[in-house]
Enzyme design. Sequence first.
Site, PDB file in Angstrom:
ATOM      1  N   SER A 183       5.293  10.091   4.022  1.00  0.00           N
ATOM      2  CA  SER A 183       6.562  10.704   3.925  1.00  0.00           C
ATOM      3  C   SER A 183       6.340  12.303   3.581  1.00  0.00           C
ATOM      4  O   SER A 183       5.224  12.845   3.263  1.00  0.00           O
ATOM      5  CB  SER A 183       7.240  10.086   2.424  1.00  0.00           C
ATOM      6  OG  SER A 183       6.662  10.603   1.308  1.00  0.00           O
ATOM      7  N   GLY A 230       4.306  12.944   0.324  1.00  0.00           N
ATOM      8  CA  GLY A 230       2.756  12.490   0.513  1.00  0.00           C
ATOM      9  C   GLY A 230       2.441  11.403   1.148  1.00  0.00           C
ATOM     10  O   GLY A 230       3.324  10.834   1.912  1.00  0.00           O
ATOM     11  N   LYS A 258      -1.858   6.578  -3.603  1.00  0.00           N
ATOM     12  CA  LYS A 258      -0.521   7.430  -3.308  1.00  0.00           C
ATOM     13  C   LYS A 258      -0.639   8.709  -3.702  1.00  0.00           C
ATOM     14  O   LYS A 258      -1.329   8.811  -4.681  1.00  0.00           O
ATOM     15  CB  LYS A 258       0.282   6.576  -4.243  1.00  0.00           C
ATOM     16  CG  LYS A 258       1.755   7.043  -4.005  1.00  0.00           C
ATOM     17  CD  LYS A 258       3.240   6.009  -4.949  1.00  0.00           C
ATOM     18  CE  LYS A 258       4.234   6.231  -4.358  1.00  0.00           C
ATOM     19  NZ  LYS A 258       5.270   5.608  -5.198  1.00  0.00           N
ATOM     20  N   ASP A 295      14.633   0.863  -8.122  1.00  0.00           N
ATOM     21  CA  ASP A 295      14.486   0.998  -6.590  1.00  0.00           C
ATOM     22  C   ASP A 295      14.383  -0.392  -5.929  1.00  0.00           C
ATOM     23  O   ASP A 295      13.404  -0.389  -5.310  1.00  0.00           O
ATOM     24  CB  ASP A 295      13.412   1.956  -6.411  1.00  0.00           C
ATOM     25  CG  ASP A 295      13.348   2.540  -5.059  1.00  0.00           C
ATOM     26  OD1 ASP A 295      14.490   2.790  -4.399  1.00  0.00           O
ATOM     27  OD2 ASP A 295      12.380   2.960  -4.587  1.00  0.00           O
TER      28      ASP A 295
END
Length: 920
Positions: A234, A237, A254, A364
């Site tokens: 994305s 990153g 990540k 989320d």
Amino acid sequence: MDERYDSYCAADRLFYDSLGSVTAQPGFAAAGRALPDGWQRESTGDWLLYAPADGTLPQQGWKIHVSAGLANAERVLTRVWDYCVPRGLPFKVLRGPRTLLMRNSKYAARDASGKFVTVYPRDEAELELVCKELDELLAGEPGPYILSDLRYHAGPVYVRYGGFAARYCVSEQGQVVPAIADDTGTLVPDRRDPVFHVPAWVTLPDFLAPHLAARNAARTDELPYRIERVIHFSNGGGLYVGRDLRTDTTVVLKEARPHAGLDADGVDAVARLRREAESLRRLADLPQVPRVHDEFTFGDHHFLALEFIEGRALNKEVVDRYPLIDADATEADRAAYARWARHVHEQVEEVIEAIHARGLVYGDLHLFNVMVRPDDTVALVDFEVAAPVDGHRRPALRNQGFAAPRDRTGPGVDRYALACLRLALFLPLTPLVRLDPAKAAHLADVIAGAFPVPRQWLTPAVEEITGRPTPDPGTGTGPEPADRDAGTDRQARSTRGGGADRGREPARPGVTEADFAPGRWPVLRDRLAAAILASATPGRDDRLFPGDIEQFRSGGLNLAHGAAGVLHALALSGAGRWPEHEQWLVRRATSPPSGTRCGFYDGLHGVAYALDGLDRRQDALDVVDVCLRQPWRDLDHSLRGGLAGIGLNLLHLAERTGEPELRRAAGQLAERVVEQVADDPGGEISGGRHPYAGLLRGRTGPALFLLRLYESTGDPALLAAAEAALRQDLRRCVLRPDGALEVNEGWRTMPYLGDGSVGIGLVLERYLRHRADERFAEAVPAIRRAARSPFYAQTGLFAGRAGIIAYLAATTSPGDRTAALDAQVRRLAWHALPYADGIAFPGEQLLRLSMDLATGTAGVVLAVTAARGADPADPASTVPPGLPFLAPAPVTDPPTPGPGTPELPRLGGGDQPDRRPGRG
């Protein structure tokens, strides 16, 4: 999910739009300064361009990009303005803070991220001087790293070689892309990958060599981790599967880039990564949550190493298990799926409650963030928006199909997402409830009718989504809902293009399958037309009807995504003619803006086709004249934007007008098409780095063109070339376990009209009317099986149920054709939404309504017209109903052209091709 669409959801609540077209966007104060004498300002898309009125620039060269964040953008622009204007240096700047935020948001294009100001030096000497002086002026100013460029020192100044002027060419994948000239003068793609690249014929200026060396000095082999594969990228990153070389442990890495991957509050990826680490440590005792393994930095990038969870994302599990994609799924199949889905939901509900008990909101929850382990237990991933319950705000980064409305905060955000998940596991259409919460009740009814799931089990989800209890059956009433999200606001919306203020909309009836019954077609057609016409914005120059985001690349004129396709569908259905809108189209098509394409679905040839069908023949020929002055030999073979579509339109207009020049031009294109499709690079995968299969971009479009020529001339070489082209596309198809033949994209199979198998099936059946072929005859019923699925994720003509309907309406399948076609038309109601006084459909990704032909409401109008027919009370149309050029073919051999008809060039002798069955 196609992440490009997120950026086009910020400007309008109901339609995809570009922030560059929203005139109310606040700008930067420096950009509004009075221009000195001899300077001019031009608005182009997301940019404001400033340049001396009498200045000249090369068409390409080294350009300078300046990066900035939201906090320092005004200051950076002031310094760049004060530097460039006295020196006569042209530059452009993003038009406002909202555009800058969207350009640097998490799901923005990585190749454009960070670019705030572009400066155009006239030569390499000026390039060196400007880089040096701007670097000194802007030292210490922060900004996102521009991935496509070479950084100059450690500041916000970057350089890249590319185009200054707007020039275009066709890429190897058949896309129209920005272009630069190589050392021979040939236009080639201007590569804009998220990695620095110097064209092979360009020499890097000497002063940039140290900066390139510094860029290349960073070595990931110095880390105690090895990256083994990429999960996804994305703008914030990357996400990788890696290995800790110290412990030989598999981990997920990540990555977070500073000042990039912004959320709606302007928070960057690094800040969210830190918050995620804090939340995960707080939840470390939960087995459904990944544990933190490590935190580290590399350069200025931050990394979080997490426990690797063995399993698959829930969205992939649903796709593989979902029984509604198989027309022959049994009651036992649906019951087994229902048991699994309810078990998954119960587990997710339990872990969300455990997270709340520890004082956090997950924030989320959606299908992509639930992992299903091999033993069917679940885990949650991606905690970057998790936050404490106390003082909780609605997350500024969210999946729009599960995002809670504005009035939900704290645990209510997760409860709303759990309600959406309850529906999405059985009918993954929850983005629709963002556009109209009342749709939740309809989705629940469909689920209860398709699965052995009690309606009462679904009712709590409906009540949570709508914010109101289910109406009492005795009164049919319930309390008014609380204030809902932006996409469901009933306040008056300005059309911003000359339409009248419609005021507060009255309560509107829902949409059911009864609205799509055969006898209801004239009423349904009028409601569809009412929605389309209510959306028109004739005061805008870039588009007349809202549609797909492709409007902002290929323009708002064309057949697929522009006014031509909408007006064509309305007229063909008997919904009427709209002279004001037709004149809007004619004015712009006869004097098109620079860069307008000439293809059939993506350009002016489709406009000409539509105008001819609207009985505006001279206007159609005027548009064709514009096209014939353009170079065409470098276009690809496709029906969508290449030679096959152009050739079909020329042949169509030649038959309509008797113009011999149009027939000759079609013949010239045919020779080039035969050359192109004869060169097949092979392979059994469609798309990406491979040749496309299908009607729009594959060899099937050329096969249709060659068949139509064969029907006009009788030249057997044309039939042989069409056969070879169809074999190439069939090689890129695969049989699914249920016996359906679909296009193989490697990671998924596609049944759809544009890039899937039913588009191939249409042309196969046309071929078989002229000549028997065992392989083709075997493929036809297998393709027909692909058109029997009860569920299609979208309704679009090119990639959804409308295209399936158009296919069924155009083929001559025996037996249950009428029942299958009627069932597909009725199921259009699953996606249908009320808009204004009519009915509309969502476009690609289901996040906004669309009125265009390819993805939206006009495509539904065209498809149902093909299935139901136009209103018998209306005069017969001069264009056959259904898809262009796909009216039923003659069964007998075509006649030899008479002495009064100019012959098309013959493409070969009369040798018969090899008739052996099998793949190409």
